[in-house]
Design an enzyme around this catalytic site. Structure first.
Site, short mmCIF file in Angstrom:
data_model
loop_
_atom_site.label_atom_id
_atom_site.label_comp_id
_atom_site.label_asym_id
_atom_site.label_seq_id
_atom_site.Cartn_x
_atom_site.Cartn_y
_atom_site.Cartn_z
N SER A 32 -44.95 15.44 -50.63
CA SER A 32 -45.11 16.87 -50.86
C SER A 32 -44.46 17.20 -52.20
O SER A 32 -43.59 16.45 -52.66
CB SER A 32 -44.40 17.65 -49.75
OG SER A 32 -44.35 19.03 -50.06
N TYR A 90 -37.25 19.40 -43.27
CA TYR A 90 -38.54 18.93 -43.79
C TYR A 90 -38.36 18.34 -45.18
O TYR A 90 -38.85 17.24 -45.47
CB TYR A 90 -39.53 20.10 -43.82
CG TYR A 90 -40.88 19.74 -44.40
CD1 TYR A 90 -41.76 18.90 -43.72
CD2 TYR A 90 -41.28 20.24 -45.64
CE1 TYR A 90 -43.00 18.57 -44.25
CE2 TYR A 90 -42.52 19.91 -46.18
CZ TYR A 90 -43.37 19.08 -45.48
OH TYR A 90 -44.60 18.75 -46.02
N1 NAP Z 1 -50.48 21.84 -45.94
C1 NAP Z 1 -49.57 21.80 -46.91
O1 NAP Z 1 -49.32 22.82 -47.60
C2 NAP Z 1 -48.86 20.51 -47.22
C3 NAP Z 1 -48.12 20.47 -48.42
C4 NAP Z 1 -47.44 19.29 -48.73
C5 NAP Z 1 -47.50 18.21 -47.87
N2 NAP Z 1 -48.22 18.29 -46.71
C6 NAP Z 1 -48.24 17.10 -45.86
O2 NAP Z 1 -49.58 16.74 -45.59
C7 NAP Z 1 -49.62 16.00 -44.36
C8 NAP Z 1 -50.77 16.51 -43.52
O3 NAP Z 1 -50.53 17.85 -43.17
P1 NAP Z 1 -51.67 18.96 -43.13
O4 NAP Z 1 -51.38 19.96 -44.16
O5 NAP Z 1 -53.02 18.34 -43.11
O6 NAP Z 1 -51.34 19.67 -41.73
P2 NAP Z 1 -52.03 19.57 -40.28
O7 NAP Z 1 -53.43 20.06 -40.36
O8 NAP Z 1 -51.08 20.22 -39.38
O9 NAP Z 1 -52.11 18.00 -39.99
C9 NAP Z 1 -50.97 17.26 -39.61
C10 NAP Z 1 -51.44 16.04 -38.87
O10 NAP Z 1 -50.28 15.25 -38.52
C11 NAP Z 1 -50.42 14.89 -37.17
N3 NAP Z 1 -49.18 14.51 -36.52
C12 NAP Z 1 -48.06 15.25 -36.34
N4 NAP Z 1 -47.15 14.52 -35.66
C13 NAP Z 1 -47.72 13.31 -35.42
C14 NAP Z 1 -47.31 12.14 -34.75
N5 NAP Z 1 -46.09 12.04 -34.16
N6 NAP Z 1 -48.15 11.08 -34.70
C15 NAP Z 1 -49.38 11.15 -35.27
N7 NAP Z 1 -49.84 12.24 -35.88
C16 NAP Z 1 -49.02 13.31 -35.95
C17 NAP Z 1 -51.09 16.07 -36.51
O11 NAP Z 1 -51.62 15.66 -35.27
P3 NAP Z 1 -51.95 16.66 -34.04
O12 NAP Z 1 -53.32 17.21 -34.31
O13 NAP Z 1 -51.89 15.78 -32.85
O14 NAP Z 1 -50.88 17.72 -34.03
C18 NAP Z 1 -52.16 16.37 -37.57
O15 NAP Z 1 -53.24 15.50 -37.45
C19 NAP Z 1 -48.25 16.15 -43.72
O16 NAP Z 1 -47.51 14.97 -43.93
C20 NAP Z 1 -47.63 17.30 -44.48
O17 NAP Z 1 -46.22 17.23 -44.51
C21 NAP Z 1 -48.91 19.41 -46.38
#
Ligand code: NAP
Length: 270
Positions: free
Chosen positions: A131, A144
């Site tokens: 991130s 986080y």
């Molecule tokens: N969105 C942002 O602004 C942003 C910015 C910087 C970094 N990120 C990073 O991008 C990555 C993806 O996030 P996203 O934005 O796409 O959010 P998201 O739509 O909430 O997706 C997160 C994913 O992680 C999965 N997950 C959570 N805990 C888990 C576990 N114990 N085992 C396996 N899967 C698990 C969730 O599964 P479930 O469906 O089962 O809950 C979901 O598929 C994350 O690492 C996040 O920190 C996001």
């Protein structure tokens, strides 16, 4: 030969978009997620596998199932993750453990399971979704940030020991991306009777949620992940969407005092 990618956290957001991106490019894809039974529209070319990254034995099973189906793993995308939000003092030890088990130890354990395959072939790419929050910090996200800082440092060092073995390490640094990250996925810490942080929360959380609402589409991050996986370069870090490049440049060149003042003004409003 057709290449294979394994993606964690592929049920929504960036993970789901990454699965679609690699499929469009003709890759073999293992889409891993905690609840594969919830996937309604299945791509017959995608291998859907159950994986909670905090469940050690299931990691080995998923890696074995992917190799059995597709022959090998060329790229690992460590994407699974979520944010524990709120005042540090309000977080329970269990919440803190779960945050690190998922964002840090889960990522490390999946990497450890895939490395022998890549090492044998002297080829592979590990793409870690960190991130911008791995190199700058916002209020009420201390744990986080601690996890994403850990992913950044882990990846930065790992690149040196893996490069001679033909394995590249990549860090993806998304800015705000419009996904379930801000809505369904966060773990929001509250403690009954602990009210000293409420005023700060009332200012910060709406601003962070608004940043997510106005964030870039996850497809943009997915295309950066694809670029990182395939550009053949030694480059480590890839900003992705949501003004990530601008924010990281400001963080790099502005004095701490000035950058913190900007964060305070933009997110706390003072
Ligand atoms: N969105 C942002 O602004 C942003 C910015 C910087 C970094 N990120 C990073 O991008 C990555 C993806 O996030 P996203 O934005 O796409 O959010 P998201 O739509 O909430 O997706 C997160 C994913 O992680 C999965 N997950 C959570 N805990 C888990 C576990 N114990 N085992 C396996 N899967 C698990 C969730 O599964 P479930 O469906 O089962 O809950 C979901 O598929 C994350 O690492 C996040 O920190 C996001």
């Amino acid at each position: 030969m057709t290449k294979t990618v394994l993606v964690t956290g592929a049920s929504s957001g960036i993970g789901l978009a990454t699965v679609n991106q690699f499929r469009q490019k003709g890759w073999q894809v293992a889409a891993t997620m905690r609840s594969p039974e919830k996937v309604t529209h299945r791509d017959p070319q995608v291998l859907y596998l159950r994986l909670d990254v905090t469940d050690g034995p299931s990691i080995q099973q998923v890696v074995a199932a992917t190799v059995e189906k597709f022959g090998s793993i060329d790229v690992l995308v460590n994407n699974a993750g979520y944010a524990l939000m709120g005042a540090f003092e309000a977080c329970t030890p269990e919440q803190i453990q779960q945050q690190f088990d998922t964002n840090v130890f889960g990522l490390m354990n999946v990497t450890r399971a895939v490395l022998p395959i890549m090492r044998d072939r002297r080829s592979g790419v590990i793409v870690n979704v960190a991130s911008i929050g791995g190199r700058m910090a916002f209020p009420l996200y201390s744990l986080y940030h601690a996890t994403k800082w850990a992913v950044d440092g882990f990846s930065d060092s790992l690149q040196y020991e893996l490069a001679p073995l033909g394995i590249r390490v990549k860090v993806i640094e998304p800015g705000p991306i419009k996904t379930d990250f801000y809505t369904r996925s966060p773990d929001i810490a509250t403690r009954p009777g602990l009210t000293d942080y409420d005023a700060l929360g009332a200012k910060v959380l709406p601003n962070m949620n608004r940043a997510g609402e106005n964030g870039s589409p996850p497809e943009l991050t997915a295309s950066v992940i694809y670029q990182a996986a395939t550009d053949g370069s030694q480059r480590l870090r890839y900003p992705a969407g949501g003004n990530a490049s601008l924010l990281l440049t400001l963080r790099k060149y502005l004095p701490d005092r000035v950058f913190s003042a900007i964060i305070r003004r933009a997110i706390i409003g003072s």
